[in-house]
Design an enzyme around this catalytic site. Structure first.
Site, mmCIF file in Angstrom:
data_model
loop_
_atom_site.group_PDB
_atom_site.id
_atom_site.type_symbol
_atom_site.label_atom_id
_atom_site.label_comp_id
_atom_site.label_asym_id
_atom_site.label_seq_id
_atom_site.Cartn_x
_atom_site.Cartn_y
_atom_site.Cartn_z
ATOM 1 C CB CYS A 1 -1.610 6.345 3.429
ATOM 2 S SG CYS A 1 -2.421 5.050 4.380
ATOM 3 C CD GLU B 1 -1.496 2.299 1.955
ATOM 4 O OE1 GLU B 1 -1.212 3.304 1.243
ATOM 5 O OE2 GLU B 1 -1.382 2.277 3.172
#
Length: 761
Positions: A356, A322
């Site tokens: 994020c 990710e």
């Protein structure tokens, strides 16, 4: 009531009326319903693996006075941990803690002036890293030999250790990386959820008819500092649950957090040979861990640049990554303004924007962008956030993990043409460069630096869109695709946004952070995900770390055979491959049923009143299927139609040197059953490799002679090559041709469920 003063006769009369009302209802329960008390040692739940049903862990209710006292005890211990000698740890390799080596000190950033020490850690050297991989490969304590049920029981014991150690996990994260208590508290809950859910999901895979699984071998978990508890634990739990040994390589900024969470595993029965802790710099890991071919897969969360560097070092690395995002929330004129600002502020600035999933872009429809009252509300909401030391519990934002640098520093130092500061950058304490207050850039334009680049800090850029379609184009232009938010009460706008926006996690009328295991499986698409894209906290995630085989499933009575697989059925009779084609048809009928029941449906696994949480599958648009002489006709036929069930356009690619009977038959007969939009081509290796970036999914059924060339080319753009063995169970095989998406819709308004409430009632 507007003139009511405390202590007055009217005040006392009001209090007496409450007491009288309570006395008039003798059956009314007078004790509070909210009785959570973190000061009490949690009771260990009874573990019944065979009948276990997964449930989420509760976060701490910090509004309760007893829990506030518990939080104050955390402050007392961890704010002054240095005075007690510090929290001093080391790498743990081959079952032993290192007693000597390169020692790195850790300072408390909230107490920057006083230069207060938190503790230290001993880094692993080159020989220790090699020893860690050798030990993980040998698995001297036999973790791989345990049954899935045995692994589940141990990992659920680990979950209880996290419950018991919640206070210390919160304390070490506050001291080392500057996270406020509420931010780490939800991390601990998520870690517990991972530990309970992943072994549960492994057993769900094992329950599939004819399926057999085993671990892939050695897993390397490279975890970030911004979620030092949850993300590291999630990677470890998934890899261990699937039957692998694990090496944890945390970010250097969160080394102490990593050791503390590993203690929970070790104390619960996971050996120090099964889970090893390698504390070292990223460069050291890149040189001595990533290229080691005894590491079978890597789970990574971090920057896009680091992920690309991993693939450059080892192009064939089995990487599940990710890689961040440039996340946006769109607010239309049809939004609830107060609700929108509340959600945006929390999404943009929690943990100092070091998420994020944080909302980094606020895109306002033109009518709202020009609304001065909305602008004033936004300024007021952001400027009123309390920022400062994590040890002062009223603060909502703590410290940065490091001094502003890179993209963040650039964003603080300049404005693009047309931009202005709605709220200028400043520090809560001018003498502490770690405590940065939130700021707002106004008038960011398409293509500007802050439109296209991830900042990872408390900076929000506000953009103007002509309408919803324009706003969606602005979001999609970034190339990222992690989270995305919409604030609108218009269901037509919600529908259009869900159809067009490109992101893995979508949020409607709520914050864009705080995904919960199973409820909102987390993970992105496009530049925000590298690898197969299976979502953390979802049922498919663990399958990446397992070797899976399956027998041909039996056809159930009354099996739906209405799906027409081109002209394949007509080819069965009289063919040299009658038995193999019949077997293919039987598998494909089961694939069609599973596709209809699982992959063509939206799934809400939690059914929360007031908030729908849907997991849905989006078929990949194009697939390049490269075939080899060793592929069976059964595998080829089933793989082709699996892609077609997902709605993919398929190219079947044969090597110039193909000479197997299967491929010759395919070349002669493919036109009789493949769809008009598909094609079969014969091409040299170099031509095949050169065209991979034209397709969304590359599928090979077994390693090819030119795999290293293929991986090297794919690594340039982080193109994922699906080289898993074919599995004749559709619940596994079909995942290769779908992308997962989570949609969380907070559809109530201040508790009013609206029309949906009537339907639910």
């Amino acid at each position: 009531s507007f003139g009511l003063d405390t202590g007055s006769e009217a005040w006392q009369r009001l209090l007496r009326s409450y007491d009288d009302a309570l006395m008039a209802m003798p059956d009314l329960q007078l004790e509070p319903f909210r009785t959570q008390n973190r000061n009490e040692v949690p009771t260990k739940p009874k573990i019944d693996v065979k009948h276990y049903q997964y449930e989420s862990e509760s976060d701490t209710d910090f509004a309760l006075p007893q829990n506030q006292r518990w939080a104050e005890k955390i402050v007392k211990k961890w704010k002054h941990i240095g005075l007690a000698g510090g929290y001093n740890v080391s790498s743990v390799i081959a079952g032993e803690s290192l007693e000597s080596g390169d020692v790195k000190g850790v300072m408390d950033k909230s107490q920057y002036h006083e230069k207060i020490s938190v503790g230290s850690y001993i880094k692993a050297g080159v020989q220790e890293l090699r020893s860690a991989v050798e030990t993980a490969k040998k698995d001297p304590d036999g973790w791989r030999c345990l049954s899935a049920d045995e692994r589940q029981e141990i990992l659920m014991n680990v979950a209880h250790e996290f419950r018991k150690d919640r206070a210390d996990l919160i304390g070490i994260a506050a001291a080392e990386v500057g996270k406020v208590f509420a931010e780490t508290d939800v991390e601990v809950s998520e870690a517990i959820d991972f530990l309970n859910f992943y072994p549960y999901s492994v057993n769900k895979v094992n329950e599939l008819e004819g399926v057999q699984t085993q671990g892939k071998g050695v897993g390397l978990v490279v975890s970030p500092w911004n979620f030092p508890i949850a993300i590291a634990t999630g990677g470890i739990a998934a890899a261990l649950a699937a039957g692998n040994t694990v090496i944890l390589k945390p970010a250097s900024q969160s080394a102490l957090c990593a050791y503390r969470l590993c203690e929970c595993f070790w104390n619960a029965g996971v050996s120090k040979n099964t889970l090893q802790l390698a504390l070292c710099d990223g460069a050291m890991a890149g040189e001595h861990l990533i290229p080691n071919r005894d590491i079978d897969f890597t789970i990574f969360t971090g920057s896009e640049a680091t992920a690309y560097e991993m693939l450059r070092i080892r192009p064939d690395l089995h990487l599940s990554a990710e890689t961040g995002g440039k996340d946006a929330t769109i607010v239309t004129a049809m939004a609830d303004h107060d609700q929108a600002i509340k959600n945006v502020v929390a999404s943009a600035f929690s943990n100092s924007g070091q998420k994020c999933s944080a909302t980094s872009l606020l895109i306002l429809e033109k009518e709202l962008y020009e609304d001065e009252s909305f602008k004033r509300m936004l300024i007021d909401a952001v400027s009123s956030i309390e920022v400062g030391s994590v040890w002062e519990l009223h603060n909502r934002i703590g410290t940065l993990v490091s001094f502003p640098s890179g993209n963040l520093l650039k964003a603080l130092d300049f404005l693009d043409e047309g931009e202005s500061w709605l709220l200028s950058p400043s520090y809560a304490d001018n003498e502490n460069p770690y405590i940065l207050k939130p700021s707002i850039r106004w008038g960011t334009q398409k293509g500007d630096f802050c439109h296209m680049n991830e900042l990872f800090g408390p900076v929000l850029s506000v953009m103007c869109a002509k309408d919803l379609e324009d706003a969606i184009d602005i979001v999609n232009a970034t190339g990222y695709g992690l989270t995305s938010g919409l604030e609108s009460l218009d269901e037509r706008e919600q529908k259009r946004w869900k159809e067009r926006v490109l992101a893995g996690n979508l949020y409607i009328n709520r914050g864009t952070t705080g995904a919960i295991v199973l409820r909102q499986p987390f993970g992105g698409m496009r530049k925000s995900a590298i690898g197969s894209g299976k979502k953390a906290g979802g049922f498919n995630y663990v399958t990446q770390f397992m070797r899976i085989d399956a027998k041909v499933p039996s056809i159930k009575t009354g099996e739906d055979r209405s799906y027409l697989f081109g002209g394949l059925e007509k080819l069965v009779e009289g063919s040299l491959y009658t038995n193999e084609l019949k077997q293919s048809l039987e598998v494909l009928y089961s694939f069609a049923r599973i596709n209809a029941e699982e992959f063509q449906q939206e799934h809400d696994y939690t059914h929360i009143r007031g908030e729908s949480n849907v997991v849905r599958y989006i078929g990949v648009k194009s697939t390049l299927l490269r075939l080899s002489n060793e592929d069976s006709l059964f595998e080829i036929i089933c793989s082709y139609f699996a892609a077609k069930l997902a709605g993919s356009r398929v190219t079947l690619s044969l090597d110039l040197g193909h000479n197997s009977r299967n491929l010759k038959w395919l070349k002669l007969n493919a036109s009789k059953f493949i769809a008009k939009e598909d094609e079969l081509i014969v091409e040299a290796d170099v031509t095949f490799i050169g065209m991979i970036n034209q397709y969304d999914r590359i599928r090979v059924l077994r390693p090819l002679d030119q795999m290293q060339m293929l991986y090297k080319e794919a690594s340039k753009t982080a193109k994922h090559i699906t080289a898993e063995r074919f599995v004749s169970h559709g619940r596994i095989e079909l995942t290769h041709y779908y992308i997962e998406q989570s949609i969380s819709d907070s559809y109530h308004r201040y508790g009013n469920l609206g029309l949906r409430g009537l339907k639910e009632g």
